[in-house]
Scaffold this motif. Sequence first.
Motif, short mmCIF file in Angstrom:
data_model
loop_
_atom_site.label_atom_id
_atom_site.label_comp_id
_atom_site.label_asym_id
_atom_site.label_seq_id
_atom_site.Cartn_x
_atom_site.Cartn_y
_atom_site.Cartn_z
N HIS A 147 27.45 -24.63 20.83
CA HIS A 147 28.32 -25.83 21.13
C HIS A 147 27.87 -26.19 19.44
CE1 HIS A 147 30.90 -25.04 23.84
NE2 HIS A 147 29.68 -24.73 24.79
N ILE A 148 27.86 -26.68 18.48
CA ILE A 148 27.63 -27.27 17.27
C ILE A 148 28.75 -28.11 17.15
CG2 ILE A 148 26.63 -26.47 14.74
CD1 ILE A 148 27.33 -23.42 15.45
N ALA A 149 28.07 -29.20 17.73
CA ALA A 149 28.12 -30.77 17.20
C ALA A 149 28.04 -31.30 15.92
CB ALA A 149 27.65 -31.90 17.99
N ARG A 150 28.69 -32.22 15.49
CA ARG A 150 28.37 -32.64 13.89
C ARG A 150 29.38 -33.88 13.80
NH1 ARG A 150 31.53 -28.84 14.55
NH2 ARG A 150 32.52 -28.12 12.58
N CYS A 151 28.85 -34.70 12.70
CA CYS A 151 29.48 -35.70 12.67
C CYS A 151 29.44 -36.06 10.57
CB CYS A 151 28.71 -37.08 13.51
SG CYS A 151 29.66 -39.05 12.32
N LEU A 152 30.60 -36.32 10.60
CA LEU A 152 30.67 -36.20 9.46
C LEU A 152 30.77 -38.16 8.87
CD1 LEU A 152 33.09 -33.49 7.47
CD2 LEU A 152 31.17 -33.13 8.41
N HIS A 188 38.85 -49.01 5.64
CA HIS A 188 39.40 -49.32 4.60
C HIS A 188 39.10 -48.12 3.43
CE1 HIS A 188 36.25 -52.20 4.53
NE2 HIS A 188 36.25 -51.57 2.97
N ASP A 189 38.00 -47.59 3.76
CA ASP A 189 37.08 -47.32 2.26
C ASP A 189 36.51 -45.67 2.73
OD1 ASP A 189 35.49 -47.42 3.86
OD2 ASP A 189 33.94 -48.79 2.25
N GLY A 190 36.67 -45.58 3.86
CA GLY A 190 36.70 -43.43 4.41
C GLY A 190 37.12 -44.03 5.99
N PHE A 191 35.87 -42.29 6.23
CA PHE A 191 36.16 -42.38 8.47
C PHE A 191 34.95 -41.43 8.41
CE2 PHE A 191 38.04 -38.73 4.89
CZ PHE A 191 37.78 -37.58 5.98
N THR A 192 34.92 -41.68 9.51
CA THR A 192 33.94 -41.13 10.56
C THR A 192 34.80 -39.52 11.01
OG1 THR A 192 34.02 -42.53 12.29
CG2 THR A 192 32.09 -42.40 10.27
N LEU A 193 34.07 -38.43 11.38
CA LEU A 193 34.99 -37.18 12.31
C LEU A 193 33.83 -36.79 13.07
CD1 LEU A 193 37.57 -34.73 10.50
CD2 LEU A 193 34.88 -33.90 11.74
N ALA A 194 33.80 -36.87 14.14
CA ALA A 194 33.02 -36.36 15.45
C ALA A 194 33.54 -35.19 15.59
CB ALA A 194 32.67 -36.89 16.25
N ALA A 195 32.68 -33.60 15.53
CA ALA A 195 33.71 -32.48 15.53
C ALA A 195 32.80 -31.65 16.85
CB ALA A 195 34.41 -32.22 15.08
N THR A 196 33.40 -30.38 17.74
CA THR A 196 32.42 -29.25 17.76
C THR A 196 33.00 -28.13 17.99
OG1 THR A 196 31.41 -31.19 19.49
CG2 THR A 196 31.01 -28.95 20.70
N ALA A 197 31.97 -27.50 17.26
CA ALA A 197 32.95 -26.15 16.90
C ALA A 197 32.38 -25.19 18.39
CB ALA A 197 32.30 -25.31 15.60
N SER A 198 32.75 -24.58 19.43
CA SER A 198 32.46 -23.65 20.23
C SER A 198 32.78 -21.82 20.05
CB SER A 198 32.61 -24.20 21.20
OG SER A 198 32.67 -25.77 21.72
N GLY A 199 32.10 -21.14 20.65
CA GLY A 199 33.17 -20.25 20.71
C GLY A 199 31.25 -18.79 21.60
N GLU A 200 31.24 -17.94 20.64
CA GLU A 200 30.82 -16.74 21.47
C GLU A 200 29.88 -16.23 20.29
OE1 GLU A 200 30.75 -12.66 23.99
OE2 GLU A 200 32.22 -14.22 24.55
N LEU A 201 28.67 -16.18 19.96
CA LEU A 201 27.95 -15.08 19.51
C LEU A 201 26.83 -14.72 19.58
CD1 LEU A 201 27.47 -17.83 16.63
CD2 LEU A 201 28.29 -15.83 16.64
#
Length: 162
Positions: free
Chosen positions: A121-126, A102-115
């Motif tokens: 793989h870079i995991a984070r949670c907001l 009711h007052d916000g959200f959580t988002l979990a994501a993983t960025a992937s790619g080549e460097l």
Amino acid sequence: MTSDAETTATKSATSRPGRDPYAQDPVRDVANRFAQTYGLTQVDPYFAQLFAPTVEVWHNFDQHTMRLSGDEFAGAMLRMLRATAEIMPGHSDQIWSLQISHDGFTLAATASGELNGDLVHIARCLLVTVHEGRITRIYEFGDRQQRAPLDEALRAAGKFRS
């Protein structure tokens, strides 16, 4: 079959003046629009309007709260998301969880790619607070060591966030 009490409660909820029972939940709308832009699946042309005039941003790795203009923060976020996609061949940002309250959200994501030839793989949670239909606070949790190669590549490209 519904009871008389359920029918009365339903009629009462739907007949209140000024309340549209079919109106979309504003927090859900903000969360979905944010997630689509964050994952770069559909960039919202009005992304800055999702943010309050002032937004507090906190990262677990430095534990310093920044207060930024919502417009400024939205612009910086879009630049960083686009810069990341630009410098990481095969970039994808998978949002694997979006939980809305009711007052916000959580988002979990993983960025992937080549460097530099390496798959990263870079995991984070907001954890995002929404007040009166606008984002007011973002807490970001991530692993600085996972992010280090990306930060170095962004810095080398002149696109590192400050």
